[in-house]
Design a protein around this motif. Sequence first.
Motif, PDB file in Angstrom:
ATOM      1  N   UNK A  13       0.806  -1.220   0.000  1.00  9.84           N
ATOM      2  CA  UNK A  13       0.000   0.000   0.000  1.00  9.84           C
ATOM      3  C   UNK A  13       0.839   1.270   0.000  1.00  9.84           C
ATOM      4  N   UNK A  14       0.235   2.337  -0.533  1.00 10.18           N
ATOM      5  CA  UNK A  14       0.848   3.663  -0.547  1.00 10.18           C
ATOM      6  C   UNK A  14       0.416   4.490   0.655  1.00 10.18           C
ATOM      7  N   UNK A  41      -8.039  -2.322  -0.110  1.00  7.01           N
ATOM      8  CA  UNK A  41      -8.074  -3.778   0.060  1.00  7.01           C
ATOM      9  C   UNK A  41      -9.480  -4.232   0.436  1.00  7.01           C
ATOM     10  N   UNK A  42      -9.893  -5.361  -0.131  1.00  9.58           N
ATOM     11  CA  UNK A  42     -11.224  -5.886   0.188  1.00  9.58           C
ATOM     12  C   UNK A  42     -11.326  -6.221   1.672  1.00  9.58           C
ATOM     13  N   UNK A  43     -10.267  -6.765   2.227  1.00  9.46           N
ATOM     14  CA  UNK A  43     -10.178  -6.958   3.671  1.00  9.46           C
ATOM     15  C   UNK A  43      -9.855  -5.597   4.271  1.00  9.46           C
ATOM     16  N   UNK A  76       0.901 -12.871   1.738  1.00  6.62           N
ATOM     17  CA  UNK A  76      -0.565 -12.789   1.775  1.00  6.62           C
ATOM     18  C   UNK A  76      -1.018 -11.341   1.826  1.00  6.62           C
ATOM     19  N   UNK A  77      -0.284 -10.525   2.547  1.00  6.49           N
ATOM     20  CA  UNK A  77      -0.633  -9.110   2.637  1.00  6.49           C
ATOM     21  C   UNK A  77      -0.524  -8.446   1.273  1.00  6.49           C
ATOM     22  N   UNK A  78       0.555  -8.714   0.560  1.00  3.50           N
ATOM     23  CA  UNK A  78       0.738  -8.124  -0.766  1.00  3.50           C
ATOM     24  C   UNK A  78      -0.355  -8.552  -1.732  1.00  3.50           C
ATOM     25  N   UNK A  79      -0.873  -9.765  -1.558  1.00  6.41           N
ATOM     26  CA  UNK A  79      -1.934 -10.245  -2.439  1.00  6.41           C
ATOM     27  C   UNK A  79      -3.201  -9.399  -2.316  1.00  6.41           C
ATOM     28  N   UNK A  80      -3.389  -8.744  -1.177  1.00  5.67           N
ATOM     29  CA  UNK A  80      -4.567  -7.893  -0.997  1.00  5.67           C
ATOM     30  C   UNK A  80      -4.585  -6.737  -1.991  1.00  5.67           C
ATOM     31  N   UNK A  90      -2.854   2.623  -3.565  1.00  2.68           N
ATOM     32  CA  UNK A  90      -3.463   1.530  -2.816  1.00  2.68           C
ATOM     33  C   UNK A  90      -3.414   1.835  -1.324  1.00  2.68           C
ATOM     34  N   UNK A  91      -4.470   1.390  -0.625  1.00  2.00           N
ATOM     35  CA  UNK A  91      -4.510   1.631   0.813  1.00  2.00           C
ATOM     36  C   UNK A  91      -5.359   0.616   1.542  1.00  2.00           C
ATOM     37  N   UNK A  92      -5.290   0.672   2.840  1.00  2.02           N
ATOM     38  CA  UNK A  92      -6.147  -0.138   3.696  1.00  2.02           C
ATOM     39  C   UNK A  92      -6.380   0.617   4.996  1.00  2.02           C
TER      40      UNK A  92
END
Length: 230
Positions: A13-14, A41-43, A76-80, A90-92
């Motif tokens: 994420x940025x 991210x969907x999550x 797994x985190x990068x796959x988000x 990109x963000x979460x």
Amino acid sequence: MTGSHENSRGRLPDFLVVGAAKSGTTALYRHLAQHPQVFMSENKEPHFFSFVDRQVRFVGPGDDWLNNNTVTDQRRYAQLFANAQPEQIAGEASAMYLYVEGTAERIMQLLPEAKLIAMLRHPVDRAYSAFNHLRRDGREPEESFFDALAREEQRVRDGWAPIWHYRRMGNYASQLQAYRDFIDSGQMLVVLYDDFRSDPDTVVAQVGEFLGINAPPSTESTRYNQSGIP
């Protein structure tokens, strides 16, 4: 800001919405997710930087959901963020990032240029909203907020998740200082919940300017993740 943070393990994420819990982070996440220049991210709350490479084993009522949905592996985190387009940022939004000790340092180790958004709410209002949230979901066994507060320290010792740390999560000064020890002053935007409630369009536009994107769509009257009153 333009994307993207990448390394050998994939897209990262940025920017991050780092909390606080029950301070409007879900609403901001939804508004940003509608923006064509943004990929969220969907999550919504992977909590990666708070628990990276750790086993998450909180024991409070209903904490198994958090234990099972927290992402602790970097691949797994990068796959988000794998579906983010090159031109998107990109963000979460993980509401524990502001609270869990050591998170700021871990973020800066992996994402030294990331932009961070903190949303703060009056500590008493925030705590009572968290209590109502857990009562709404049938997780808080105490009917009285005061009884729940009286049990907070024992719950912390027993290993209940941070959402139960009603009083502790409102100690914003020390939490923000932990970030200021590792980031440049221009990397974090602090938003007040009351401002977001009273004039959401202005605050969302401020967030857009901070992230370097066009003005996000106008907000709607819909409120997300309301705690309710038991």
